[in-house]
Write a protein that holds these residues in place. Structure first.
Motif, PDB file in Angstrom:
ATOM      1  N   GLY A  45       0.792  -1.227   0.000  1.00  0.00           N
ATOM      2  CA  GLY A  45       0.000   0.000   0.000  1.00  0.00           C
ATOM      3  C   GLY A  45       0.821   1.272   0.000  1.00  0.00           C
ATOM      4  N   LYS A  46       2.059   1.210  -0.494  1.00  0.00           N
ATOM      5  CA  LYS A  46       2.924   2.392  -0.511  1.00  0.00           C
ATOM      6  C   LYS A  46       2.329   3.512  -1.360  1.00  0.00           C
ATOM      7  CE  LYS A  46       6.323   0.052  -2.193  1.00  0.00           C
ATOM      8  NZ  LYS A  46       5.626  -1.264  -2.190  1.00  0.00           N
ATOM      9  N   SER A  47       1.828   3.144  -2.535  1.00  0.00           N
ATOM     10  CA  SER A  47       1.250   4.166  -3.420  1.00  0.00           C
ATOM     11  C   SER A  47       0.027   4.809  -2.777  1.00  0.00           C
ATOM     12  CB  SER A  47       0.866   3.542  -4.769  1.00  0.00           C
ATOM     13  OG  SER A  47       2.008   3.101  -5.465  1.00  0.00           O
ATOM     14  N   ARG A  48      -0.826   3.995  -2.179  1.00  0.00           N
ATOM     15  CA  ARG A  48      -2.027   4.539  -1.544  1.00  0.00           C
ATOM     16  C   ARG A  48      -1.668   5.507  -0.429  1.00  0.00           C
ATOM     17  NH1 ARG A  48      -6.966   1.092   1.359  1.00  0.00           N
ATOM     18  NH2 ARG A  48      -8.180   2.929   2.020  1.00  0.00           N
ATOM     19  N   LEU A  49      -0.697   5.125   0.401  1.00  0.00           N
ATOM     20  CA  LEU A  49      -0.307   5.999   1.503  1.00  0.00           C
ATOM     21  C   LEU A  49       0.319   7.286   0.982  1.00  0.00           C
ATOM     22  CD1 LEU A  49       0.058   6.692   4.440  1.00  0.00           C
ATOM     23  CD2 LEU A  49       2.181   5.356   4.457  1.00  0.00           C
ATOM     24  N   SER A  50       1.194   7.181   0.005  1.00  0.00           N
ATOM     25  CA  SER A  50       1.854   8.392  -0.506  1.00  0.00           C
ATOM     26  C   SER A  50       0.836   9.355  -1.096  1.00  0.00           C
ATOM     27  CB  SER A  50       2.922   8.015  -1.542  1.00  0.00           C
ATOM     28  OG  SER A  50       2.345   7.393  -2.674  1.00  0.00           O
ATOM     29  N   ILE A  51      -0.181   8.833  -1.772  1.00  0.00           N
ATOM     30  CA  ILE A  51      -1.218   9.700  -2.339  1.00  0.00           C
ATOM     31  C   ILE A  51      -2.081  10.283  -1.224  1.00  0.00           C
ATOM     32  CG2 ILE A  51      -3.283   9.717  -3.791  1.00  0.00           C
ATOM     33  CD1 ILE A  51      -1.830   7.578  -5.540  1.00  0.00           C
ATOM     34  N   ASP A  52      -2.406   9.472  -0.217  1.00  0.00           N
ATOM     35  CA  ASP A  52      -3.143  10.001   0.941  1.00  0.00           C
ATOM     36  C   ASP A  52      -2.401  11.186   1.554  1.00  0.00           C
ATOM     37  OD1 ASP A  52      -5.281   8.276   0.813  1.00  0.00           O
ATOM     38  OD2 ASP A  52      -4.551   6.904   2.351  1.00  0.00           O
ATOM     39  N   LEU A  53      -1.109  11.012   1.764  1.00  0.00           N
ATOM     40  CA  LEU A  53      -0.318  12.074   2.382  1.00  0.00           C
ATOM     41  C   LEU A  53      -0.227  13.298   1.475  1.00  0.00           C
ATOM     42  CD1 LEU A  53       2.601   9.985   3.937  1.00  0.00           C
ATOM     43  CD2 LEU A  53       0.767  11.164   5.175  1.00  0.00           C
ATOM     44  N   ALA A  54      -0.091  13.045   0.185  1.00  0.00           N
ATOM     45  CA  ALA A  54       0.037  14.165  -0.753  1.00  0.00           C
ATOM     46  C   ALA A  54      -1.225  15.007  -0.818  1.00  0.00           C
ATOM     47  CB  ALA A  54       0.390  13.643  -2.143  1.00  0.00           C
ATOM     48  N   THR A  55      -2.392  14.402  -0.533  1.00  0.00           N
ATOM     49  CA  THR A  55      -3.634  15.171  -0.523  1.00  0.00           C
ATOM     50  C   THR A  55      -3.794  15.968   0.766  1.00  0.00           C
ATOM     51  OG1 THR A  55      -4.938  13.338   0.415  1.00  0.00           O
ATOM     52  CG2 THR A  55      -4.784  13.459  -1.992  1.00  0.00           C
ATOM     53  N   ARG A  56      -3.030  15.601   1.803  1.00  0.00           N
ATOM     54  CA  ARG A  56      -3.150  16.277   3.093  1.00  0.00           C
ATOM     55  C   ARG A  56      -2.047  17.326   3.295  1.00  0.00           C
ATOM     56  NH1 ARG A  56      -5.200  11.222   6.929  1.00  0.00           N
ATOM     57  NH2 ARG A  56      -6.620  10.403   5.343  1.00  0.00           N
ATOM     58  N   PHE A  57      -0.964  17.137   2.602  1.00  0.00           N
ATOM     59  CA  PHE A  57       0.126  18.106   2.607  1.00  0.00           C
ATOM     60  C   PHE A  57       0.267  18.623   1.176  1.00  0.00           C
ATOM     61  CE2 PHE A  57       0.821  15.140   6.021  1.00  0.00           C
ATOM     62  CZ  PHE A  57       1.190  15.932   7.102  1.00  0.00           C
ATOM     63  N   ASN A  58       0.959  19.705   1.018  1.00  0.00           N
ATOM     64  CA  ASN A  58       1.165  20.274  -0.322  1.00  0.00           C
ATOM     65  C   ASN A  58       2.326  19.529  -0.965  1.00  0.00           C
ATOM     66  OD1 ASN A  58       0.912  21.966  -2.503  1.00  0.00           O
ATOM     67  ND2 ASN A  58       2.058  23.642  -1.584  1.00  0.00           N
ATOM     68  N   ALA A  59       2.022  18.366  -1.556  1.00  0.00           N
ATOM     69  CA  ALA A  59       3.094  17.443  -1.921  1.00  0.00           C
ATOM     70  C   ALA A  59       2.974  16.918  -3.341  1.00  0.00           C
ATOM     71  CB  ALA A  59       3.112  16.270  -0.947  1.00  0.00           C
TER      72      ALA A  59
END
Length: 324
Positions: A45-59
């Motif tokens: 689930g690395k991709s899912r987590l990275s996208i989750d984080l990117a939607t919560r931070f300006n990433a």
């Protein structure tokens, strides 16, 4: 909630006076820019987590998967779809010629450029992927990267027995989605599966089937296909085990401070319950950890957030504590 990444870049000079007075001790050290790195075995689930984080931070996200850097084989290499990306920009995802031997040095060069580009926009770079040799080459072996950036490591981990079951089912879904026809386009008459995207699990395993499908009867054809799919499952599970061991070795040898997130509970549930578990044990704690990292909060607070999420404290409470 969107949390902006502060762009702090202070010029620094070293002034040494005669008589032993070193002015360096009076000058604040340059604050390093910050990078988040998401590691884990295939399928965790690395991709899912990275996208989750990117939607919560300006990433923005930099892909560090050896096979996903190449153009083509979107199903075989399990690239995230445009819909799954949720509008988050991805770098080094499906951009390299499939016949090129893309090395660790190549990755360091291109990833560094991507990180610098993201930083210039005032955004947070998130590097995500299962190729630990790429991560090591960038973070540990490249002195220039070390001098510029401070890294926060998030390790997405799943019980290996559960993960093996999951990747096996995932291969079946990939086969239904067109894995065979996609792999056929990259089959090699000389059976050279050592360079470029042809190394991807899902291509060499199909070789015998492709060589014989037109000259054998239906039963033999079905048997060869099943054997090829089973081999893909077996090799994917072996890859997951190797990646897991590599992460443990990097943690022990290089003393990387990895924040391990056990995703097993989310994998054991289905539907809404699975999404709720993902938020509680993975996405929520990770958001708190990254918030602490960006705002230089005490590491003990990070541990408290992770522990609180496991026993059911709400994500909102954790994030609020981490980022204020």
């Amino acid at each position: 909630m969107m949390i902006s990444l502060p762009a702090c870049k202070q010029a620094q000079s070293l002034l040494n006076f005669p008589g032993g007075l070193n002015m360096d001790q009076f000058i604040p050290r340059r604050q390093k820019d910050k990078v988040v790195i998401v590691v884990g075995a295939t399928g965790t689930g690395k991709s899912r987590l990275s996208i989750d984080l990117a939607t919560r931070f300006n990433a923005e996200i930099v892909n560090s998967d050896k096979m996903q850097v190449y153009k083509g084989l979107n199903i075989v290499t399990n690239k995230v779809t445009e819909e799954e990306c949720r509008g988050i920009p991805h770098h080094l995802l499906g951009t390299i010629d499939p016949d090129v031997d893309f090395t660790c040095d190549d990755f360091v060069h291109h990833a560094s450029l991507a990180v610098e580009s993201i930083m210039r926009k005032g955004r947070l770079p998130i590097i995500a992927g299962g190729s630990n040799s790429y991560i090591k080459a960038l973070v540990n072996d490249d002195i220039e990267f070390q001098s510029k950036y401070e890294c926060c490591f998030l390790w997405v981990d799943v019980s290996m027995a559960i993960l093996h079951s999951f990747v096996s089912k995932r291969v079946d879904k990939m086969a239904e989605a067109g894995l065979v026809d996609e792999a056929r386009e990259f089959s090699d008459i000389e059976a050279n599966y050592t360079i470029g995207i042809k190394r991807a699990i899902g291509v060499p395993e199909m070789d015998e089937y492709f060589r014989n499908e037109s000259i054998v009867d239906d039963d033999t054809r079905a048997r060869l296909l099943k054997e090829a799919i089973d081999k893909i499952k077996e090799n994917t599970c072996k890859l997951a085990c190797r990646q897991h061991q590599n992460i443990l070795r990097l943690q022990n040898q290089l003393k990387w401070n990895m924040h391990r997130l056990d995703v097993t509970e989310a994998f054991l549930k289905r539907g809404v319950e699975a999404d709720e578990a993902w938020e509680r044990v993975v996405a929520g704690p990770s958001t708190g950890i990254v918030g602490c990292f960006l705002h230089d909060h005490d590491i003990n607070l990070v541990s408290a957030i992770t522990a609180a999420s496991v026993i059911g404290t709400t994500n909102a409470t954790a994030v609020a504590a981490a980022t204020h």
